[in-house]
Design a protein around this motif. Structure first.
Motif, mmCIF file in Angstrom:
data_model
loop_
_atom_site.group_PDB
_atom_site.id
_atom_site.type_symbol
_atom_site.label_atom_id
_atom_site.label_comp_id
_atom_site.label_asym_id
_atom_site.label_seq_id
_atom_site.Cartn_x
_atom_site.Cartn_y
_atom_site.Cartn_z
ATOM 1 N N LEU A 1 -8.013 -6.302 0.030
ATOM 2 C CA LEU A 1 -9.295 -6.913 0.265
ATOM 3 C C LEU A 1 -9.678 -7.749 -1.215
ATOM 4 O O LEU A 1 -10.225 -8.805 -1.148
ATOM 5 N N LYS A 2 -9.101 -7.333 -2.307
ATOM 6 C CA LYS A 2 -9.832 -7.880 -3.587
ATOM 7 C C LYS A 2 -8.439 -9.201 -3.734
ATOM 8 O O LYS A 2 -8.831 -9.853 -4.619
ATOM 9 N N ALA A 3 -7.540 -8.795 -3.315
ATOM 10 C CA ALA A 3 -6.311 -9.799 -3.333
ATOM 11 C C ALA A 3 -6.789 -11.445 -2.975
ATOM 12 O O ALA A 3 -7.419 -11.384 -2.113
ATOM 13 N N ASN A 4 -6.358 -12.170 -3.812
ATOM 14 C CA ASN A 4 -6.897 -13.618 -3.478
ATOM 15 C C ASN A 4 -5.630 -14.276 -2.585
ATOM 16 O O ASN A 4 -4.649 -14.940 -3.078
ATOM 17 N N GLN A 5 -5.788 -13.618 -1.479
ATOM 18 C CA GLN A 5 -4.650 -13.985 -0.439
ATOM 19 C C GLN A 5 -4.926 -14.247 1.115
ATOM 20 O O GLN A 5 -6.325 -13.701 1.355
ATOM 21 N N LYS A 6 -4.477 -15.058 1.638
ATOM 22 C CA LYS A 6 -4.760 -15.111 3.133
ATOM 23 C C LYS A 6 -3.994 -14.154 3.971
ATOM 24 O O LYS A 6 -2.758 -14.301 3.954
ATOM 25 N N TRP A 7 -4.494 -13.419 4.652
ATOM 26 C CA TRP A 7 -3.764 -12.293 5.486
ATOM 27 C C TRP A 7 -3.847 -12.912 6.893
ATOM 28 O O TRP A 7 -4.841 -13.285 7.535
ATOM 29 N N GLU A 8 -2.714 -12.761 7.549
ATOM 30 C CA GLU A 8 -2.425 -12.346 9.074
ATOM 31 C C GLU A 8 -3.267 -11.493 9.669
ATOM 32 O O GLU A 8 -3.953 -11.919 10.697
ATOM 33 N N PHE A 9 -3.201 -10.322 9.275
ATOM 34 C CA PHE A 9 -4.116 -8.916 9.651
ATOM 35 C C PHE A 9 -4.836 -8.558 8.563
ATOM 36 O O PHE A 9 -4.486 -8.522 7.432
ATOM 37 N N THR A 10 -6.171 -8.855 8.697
ATOM 38 C CA THR A 10 -7.221 -8.377 7.732
ATOM 39 C C THR A 10 -7.181 -6.813 7.303
ATOM 40 O O THR A 10 -7.148 -6.109 8.495
ATOM 41 N N PRO A 11 -7.027 -6.604 6.241
ATOM 42 C CA PRO A 11 -6.973 -5.044 5.867
ATOM 43 C C PRO A 11 -8.359 -4.342 6.144
ATOM 44 O O PRO A 11 -9.410 -4.907 6.125
ATOM 45 N N SER A 12 -8.100 -3.335 6.802
ATOM 46 C CA SER A 12 -9.117 -2.541 7.125
ATOM 47 C C SER A 12 -9.078 -0.955 6.696
ATOM 48 O O SER A 12 -7.871 -0.174 7.029
ATOM 49 N N TYR A 13 -10.157 -0.496 6.525
ATOM 50 C CA TYR A 13 -10.171 1.084 6.217
ATOM 51 C C TYR A 13 -9.782 1.907 7.082
ATOM 52 O O TYR A 13 -9.523 3.204 6.977
ATOM 53 N N ASP A 14 -9.717 1.443 8.445
ATOM 54 C CA ASP A 14 -9.630 2.524 9.475
ATOM 55 C C ASP A 14 -8.308 2.180 10.196
ATOM 56 O O ASP A 14 -7.961 2.903 10.987
ATOM 57 N N GLU A 15 -7.495 1.376 9.578
ATOM 58 C CA GLU A 15 -6.335 0.589 10.208
ATOM 59 C C GLU A 15 -4.935 1.046 9.572
ATOM 60 O O GLU A 15 -5.111 1.280 8.225
ATOM 61 N N ASP A 16 -3.903 1.066 10.188
ATOM 62 C CA ASP A 16 -2.660 0.764 9.432
ATOM 63 C C ASP A 16 -2.501 -0.416 8.585
ATOM 64 O O ASP A 16 -3.382 -1.324 9.078
ATOM 65 N N ILE A 17 -1.549 -0.394 7.707
ATOM 66 C CA ILE A 17 -1.204 -1.505 7.070
ATOM 67 C C ILE A 17 -0.335 -2.276 7.586
ATOM 68 O O ILE A 17 0.757 -1.696 8.082
ATOM 69 N N ALA A 18 -0.225 -3.719 7.369
ATOM 70 C CA ALA A 18 0.989 -4.441 8.150
ATOM 71 C C ALA A 18 2.311 -4.702 7.018
ATOM 72 O O ALA A 18 2.040 -4.451 5.831
ATOM 73 N N LYS A 19 3.197 -5.329 7.700
ATOM 74 C CA LYS A 19 4.368 -5.493 6.665
ATOM 75 C C LYS A 19 3.761 -6.323 5.597
ATOM 76 O O LYS A 19 4.255 -5.925 4.337
ATOM 77 N N GLU A 20 2.991 -7.324 5.654
ATOM 78 C CA GLU A 20 2.690 -8.387 4.641
ATOM 79 C C GLU A 20 1.931 -7.661 3.509
ATOM 80 O O GLU A 20 1.847 -7.715 2.331
ATOM 81 N N HIS A 21 1.009 -6.504 4.105
ATOM 82 C CA HIS A 21 0.388 -5.600 3.067
ATOM 83 C C HIS A 21 1.279 -4.686 2.256
ATOM 84 O O HIS A 21 1.099 -4.470 1.151
ATOM 85 N N GLU A 22 2.392 -4.119 2.955
ATOM 86 C CA GLU A 22 3.160 -3.353 2.338
ATOM 87 C C GLU A 22 3.877 -4.310 1.044
ATOM 88 O O GLU A 22 3.797 -3.655 -0.138
ATOM 89 N N ARG A 23 4.185 -5.210 1.541
ATOM 90 C CA ARG A 23 4.889 -6.282 0.520
ATOM 91 C C ARG A 23 4.148 -6.518 -0.708
ATOM 92 O O ARG A 23 4.458 -6.367 -1.736
#
Lengths: 460, 460
Positions: free
Chosen positions: A316-338
């Motif tokens: 969330l702090k990352a200066n980055q435009k996400w396809e999937f918004t990171p969420s405390y309740d959800e899985d993380i996406a490939k872009e987040h893993e990277r």
């Protein structure tokens, strides 16, 4: 006495200026008017041997007819090669054709696309790329056995045929002995009691449940076998048949689990680097520049450990435009893993996941919201292992199973493990193909499986 | 620092008179008025540790409540045992219950029948017999990998899902993603094009065909994976799911094949004897008197080699009443196998079999009547391996395949291996359970498989 090409390279001083006899295949054949060169391989080494001959040989004209792909037996003297980059070559004294090969042989000494080679799955292990990949696959499998057996784990062959619907019926292949055009019926419905196991059976997608039973007996066990998913998806990382390693350990908590995963992975990488230097060099040169450095870096690095909550904070702090918004309740996406693996520049354990997105058998943390689950994310490949501490409390696991609509009857024995001397324990799963992709730099799962099975593809 | 029981036995001098901490299970508990003995195991060794305690401990009364089957964590001093046959025991200083076990726990410290234990498949690895059997199964699997990898073979994961009908459709499980109550039809027949692979698919009964493709690339390969047969037969030697090892070697004839089989088996037996002395002693005492001697005898013996014709000669000359009359044109029966191995008092290779009773891919001998096939018969277990030189001639193998009604379309790629640099080559198959039975003296296949699958049995 016939020797392997590998032995010739390993002990070249011993064979220098001596006569040797080899059996193998012609990979390339360059013919000149008075002499010729054969690029020769017997598959025991990724390195080829150069065979040279000239027209002083009786069978000069005969040799010149040998095509690429032919199987031959050859005798000759090992001599220092005049060219610097070749260590030695063999001056042919005798040669015999063992198996001919027509000129329409699909594997020619040129660069073939990987797509083309997939259509020649039965021939592609002959090309250098797949000589490297499948040798590493084999050595990596051995590395796994070596690690676990060296640490006194018991290797368990968990069954593939199962009637337990633990993965969800839709993800498993059904298995039958019925003739599809003559299925026995009872009251208009299929009569499964007439099938070999008298009920619906599947090929399993996991050996974990059975593995836990053995961990409760031998303390430390591992499985290593084929696994199946019916997923109808065509991506670079999905196959319908793949191999899994599923270790399961009694008296191990989440920290111990992370220690084990880290230790295992470093040992596997070291084992492969030590035994396949030529294959790694080849892949470093032609598949992923920097592969060798990346693997060596892994051995020396400390694996970072962050909670899922901390991971989301970072994202969330990352200066980055996400396809999937990171969420405390959800899985993380490939872009987040990277992002996370790049952020730490190395492997990262993410643990304590929201319980609602994880499996029913995972141990609930005291916070009531998360479970003691952990995923290992590695640079380049994303999630390499997934594991958890298992719920060892009999009442709690039944409650969770009910919440997740698990058919308790099919897993009754599994639940009973908690009743009869159950103890805290943990386990993880590693997809073997993911590991091989990580070790080789190959980005498509179809190219690390000898005969891959994907939707519509079961040709060989 | 918690240690394994195995480590305690391996380094008992180091730990003598020191405090150690262990985690494991109570196998037996003898309570006296002022003291008690706990028979303790953590599954890392077949040997148990005796824990002793008396009423000077604060928690004396608490300990006395611990039942057989409980998981505990225990600390105490390692002391020399007053009884001679025990090497050491542990005087408990602290003990903690990790997992309770009710008194109706099915596994009590007494002799249970193997039939009863099969019904408790998820608990039976906790008893000594199965601690021995499944540890040996694991070590034997490692012995196989050790042998082949040490000889530079490539381990190939051949696919289990297949559309090739090479074993005969009736012997293979069909695999589908269809809902049996809603199978898509086309012109009144099942529409297999709607299934995941767009056609009828099976779980295979062999990896040999795919193995040959890899042998034509890497020279020496082996497979080791699960295999399936739909056989509806309830005998001591049949299961519907079992594991097979199928090595395949280019440039190897029938003699080389026999050398390889002999060398491999001796290496496996040595490996297991060296690493599982306690397990072998246990089985020697309780399962098969003379097991250890038999295994050691194998290592020292020369494997005899006779043709099928010679075997029939011997059987016909025997002063014996046969249930099945030996015949030069037919297979040999169990009673014949037994006679032959007793006659030679050791393992016997029987080679050159009548071609009509063997598989279509086997190489025909110059006599036109026999094929270069070989079975290895071992005392006590009968046929342990079966192999052959493969037909490498393109025209001949097609002719044989047609004679045997093989669907050429499904094995076209396999036949093509003969066209593109095919060479003489050989391979064999060894049923892994047969090997484990041979190594343990166990006579029922259900007792060497963690969770056996036989007709009607797929409960766990």
């Amino acid at each position: 006495m016939i020797i392997d090409v590998k032995e010739l390279f390993d002990q070249k001083e011993k064979y220098m200026n001596k006569e040797v006899k080899l059996q193998g295949w012609i990979r390339n054949h360059r013919k000149q008017k008075n002499f010729g060169f054969i690029d020769f391989s017997d598959g025991t080494s990724i390195k080829h041997v150069q065979l040279v001959y000239d027209d002083t040989l009786d069978i000069f004209e005969e040799i010149q007819k040998y095509h690429v792909g032919c199987a031959i037996e050859v005798s000759g003297i090992v001599i220092l090669s005049p060219k610097e980059h070749q260590e030695f070559e063999i001056q042919i004294s005798q040669i015999k054709l063992l198996g001919d090969c027509p000129i329409d042989y699909p594997i020619q000494p040129k660069r073939h696309s990987r797509e083309f080679l997939r259509e020649q799955a039965y021939l592609r292990p002959r090309v250098n790329l797949f000589q490297a990949v499948f040798r590493i696959r084999s050595v990596a499998a051995m590395a796994i056995h070596d690690y676990f057996q060296g640490n006194n784990y018991v290797y368990v062959h968990t069954p593939l045929l199962t009637t337990a619907d633990c993965e969800g019926e839709n993800q498993m292949f059904k298995v039958t002995t019925f003739d599809f055009n003559d299925i026995p019926l009872l009251d208009g419905k299929v009569d499964l009691s007439k099938d070999l196991f008298n009920r619906q059976s599947f090929i399993t997608g996991t050996g974990q449940l059975h593995g836990e039973a053995f961990a409760m007996s031998f303390k430390k066990i591992y499985t290593f076998g084929p696994t199946f998913r019916t997923e109808n998806s065509n991506t670079k990382t999905h196959a319908n048949e793949f191999w899994m390693i599923e270790p399961e350990m009694a008296f191990m908590d989440l920290d111990d689990l992370m220690n084990t995963e880290e230790d295992m992975l470093k040992n596997i990488v070291s084992y492969v680097l030590e035994r396949c230097p030529d294959e790694i060099d080849f892949l470093d040169q032609f598949v992923e520049k920097g592969l060798k450095k990346r693997l060596n870096h892994l051995i020396d690095s400390t694996f970072h450990r962050i909670t899922h909550h901390e991971a989301i904070d970072i994202l969330l702090k990352a200066n980055q435009k996400w396809e999937f918004t990171p969420s405390y309740d959800e899985d993380i996406a490939k872009e987040h893993e990277r992002y996370i693996t790049e952020y730490f520049d190395g492997p990262v354990f993410i643990y304590n996941w929201p319980k609602d997105i994880k499996a029913w058998y995972m141990k609930e943390n005291p916070d009531g919201k998360t479970v003691a689950a952990v995923d290992l994310e590695v640079p380049g490949s994303g999630e390499l292992m997934g594991g958890s501490q298992r719920e060892e409390n009999f009442e709690k696991i039944i409650e969770r199973a009910k919440q997740m609509n698990v058919d308790l009857n099919t897993v009754k024995w599994y639940l009973n493990l908690r009743k009869f001397g159950g103890c805290y324990h943990s386990g993880f799963g590693m997809g073997f193909e993911r590991l091989v992709m990580y070790l080789t730099g190959i980005d498509n799962i179809r190219d690390v499986i000898p005969f891959p099975r994907t939707p519509g593809n079961c040709d060989f």
